[in-house]
Design a protein around this motif. Structure first.
Motif, PDB file in Angstrom:
ATOM      1  N   ILE A  48       0.815  -1.045  -0.268  1.00 45.06           N
ATOM      2  CA  ILE A  48      -0.285  -0.098  -0.242  1.00 45.06           C
ATOM      3  C   ILE A  48       1.133   1.050   0.171  1.00 45.06           C
ATOM      4  O   ILE A  48       0.635   2.288  -0.274  1.00 45.06           O
ATOM      5  N   LYS A  55      -4.473   3.704  -9.117  1.00 50.21           N
ATOM      6  CA  LYS A  55      -5.110   4.580  -7.744  1.00 50.21           C
ATOM      7  C   LYS A  55      -6.409   3.409  -7.958  1.00 50.21           C
ATOM      8  O   LYS A  55      -6.754   2.499  -9.570  1.00 50.21           O
ATOM      9  N   ARG A  74      -8.219  -4.030  -0.840  1.00 48.35           N
ATOM     10  CA  ARG A  74      -7.604  -3.031  -1.859  1.00 48.35           C
ATOM     11  C   ARG A  74      -7.653  -1.702  -0.056  1.00 48.35           C
ATOM     12  O   ARG A  74      -7.231  -1.214  -0.156  1.00 48.35           O
ATOM     13  N   GLU A  75      -9.180  -1.264  -0.094  1.00 47.31           N
ATOM     14  CA  GLU A  75      -9.655  -0.290   0.563  1.00 47.31           C
ATOM     15  C   GLU A  75      -9.219  -0.900   1.894  1.00 47.31           C
ATOM     16  O   GLU A  75      -9.520  -0.168   2.524  1.00 47.31           O
ATOM     17  N   GLU A  78      -5.651   0.005   3.094  1.00 44.88           N
ATOM     18  CA  GLU A  78      -5.246   0.740   3.041  1.00 44.88           C
ATOM     19  C   GLU A  78      -5.070   2.268   3.786  1.00 44.88           C
ATOM     20  O   GLU A  78      -5.407   2.960   5.041  1.00 44.88           O
ATOM     21  N   ARG A  82      -3.052   3.665   6.755  1.00 45.54           N
ATOM     22  CA  ARG A  82      -3.407   5.153   7.433  1.00 45.54           C
ATOM     23  C   ARG A  82      -3.098   5.045   8.906  1.00 45.54           C
ATOM     24  O   ARG A  82      -3.284   6.034   8.648  1.00 45.54           O
ATOM     25  N   ARG A 101      -6.484  11.794   3.407  1.00 46.14           N
ATOM     26  CA  ARG A 101      -6.741   9.878   3.211  1.00 46.14           C
ATOM     27  C   ARG A 101      -6.088   9.211   2.908  1.00 46.14           C
ATOM     28  O   ARG A 101      -5.801   7.797   3.188  1.00 46.14           O
ATOM     29  N   ASN A 102      -5.440   9.617   2.004  1.00 44.74           N
ATOM     30  CA  ASN A 102      -4.548   8.090   1.050  1.00 44.74           C
ATOM     31  C   ASN A 102      -2.957   8.312   1.566  1.00 44.74           C
ATOM     32  O   ASN A 102      -2.482   9.005   2.208  1.00 44.74           O
ATOM     33  N   PRO A 103      -2.577   7.406   2.450  1.00 44.65           N
ATOM     34  CA  PRO A 103      -1.707   6.865   3.194  1.00 44.65           C
ATOM     35  C   PRO A 103      -0.384   7.084   2.466  1.00 44.65           C
ATOM     36  O   PRO A 103       0.425   7.525   2.578  1.00 44.65           O
ATOM     37  N   ARG A 104      -0.552   7.006   0.809  1.00 44.75           N
ATOM     38  CA  ARG A 104       1.136   7.154   0.169  1.00 44.75           C
ATOM     39  C   ARG A 104       1.225   8.869   0.501  1.00 44.75           C
ATOM     40  O   ARG A 104       2.515   8.895   0.455  1.00 44.75           O
ATOM     41  N   GLU A 105       0.194   9.580   0.817  1.00 45.87           N
ATOM     42  CA  GLU A 105       0.217  10.538   0.743  1.00 45.87           C
ATOM     43  C   GLU A 105       0.635  11.079   1.952  1.00 45.87           C
ATOM     44  O   GLU A 105       1.158  12.166   1.602  1.00 45.87           O
TER      45      GLU A 105
END
Length: 212
Positions: A48, A55, A74-75, A78, A82, A101-105
């Motif tokens: 993740i 996306k 996947r959701e 994530e 997060r 909201r996005n853990p990668r961000e």
């Protein structure tokens, strides 16, 4: 069958994933980052945090049950990642990133923040290390300990100071009253390690705080 959430709770309760909070100073970033990864690796959700991960595709009419299950997993993964990242942040850092909201961000934003903090800090510490002076009026070993603290901080910023360099620097920084002993160390045939040179200096200084 045990759910991913149940597995997450079990892993989080184990001592090996209990982390010091990332405090915003950047000094514990590398240690925090290494320990943080224990959790997603244990749960097989480390993928993740791959910044190149595509996306999540929106559901389409007529898609297979398998595709739907893949999206749901996947959701769920994530959400787990997060939550874990946010849970390891200090309150001030949490407030900075909790809207993302996005853990990668979040992951990328924390690394950018650390990089920004790092710029100049490592250079300052290097300068501080080179300018550090050992003086006769205080315990030599206490002063060397403070010098080693700088080395430890440099390591946290990814700057490695080799052992041989540390040995040479300590000998070179010995104060004036240690000149004779400095010459002895410089001309010794013994291969000096950091441990051995500290042992020599500790014995030479003796139990007193001040060199007579």
């Amino acid at each position: 069958m045990e759910s991913a959430q149940d597995s997450a709770i079990k892993v989080m309760n184990q001592d090996f994933v209990k982390l010091d909070k990332l405090d915003g100073t950047g000094t514990n970033f590398n240690r925090w980052k290494d320990k943080l990864m224990f959790f997603p690796i244990a749960l097989k959700v480390a993928y993740i945090l791959n910044l190149n991960l595509p996306k999540i595709l929106a559901p389409v009419e007529g898609e297979s049950e398998e595709v739907t299950e893949q999206r749901q997993k996947r959701e769920e993964d994530e959400i787990i990642c997060r939550g874990h990242i946010l849970n390891t942040l200090s309150d001030s850092y949490y407030d900075m990133f909790q809207e993302i909201r996005n853990p990668r961000e979040i992951w990328a934003a924390i690394e950018r923040e650390y990089t920004t903090q790092k710029q100049g800090t490592d250079k300052f510490l290097i300068k501080k290390y080179f300018e550090f002076k050992l003086v006769d009026s205080f315990s030599l070993m206490d002063q060397i300990h403070n010098l080693q603290v700088i080395v430890s901080k440099l390591k946290d910023y990814g700057v490695e100071v080799s052992e041989s360099f540390q040995v040479g620097a300590i000998i070179a920084k010995l104060p004036p009253l240690w000149n004779d002993y400095q010459k002895k160390l410089l001309h010794t045939s013994e291969t000096l390690t950091l441990s051995s040179v500290l042992k020599h200096l500790r014995i030479e200084e003796g139990p007193e705080y001040f060199k007579n």
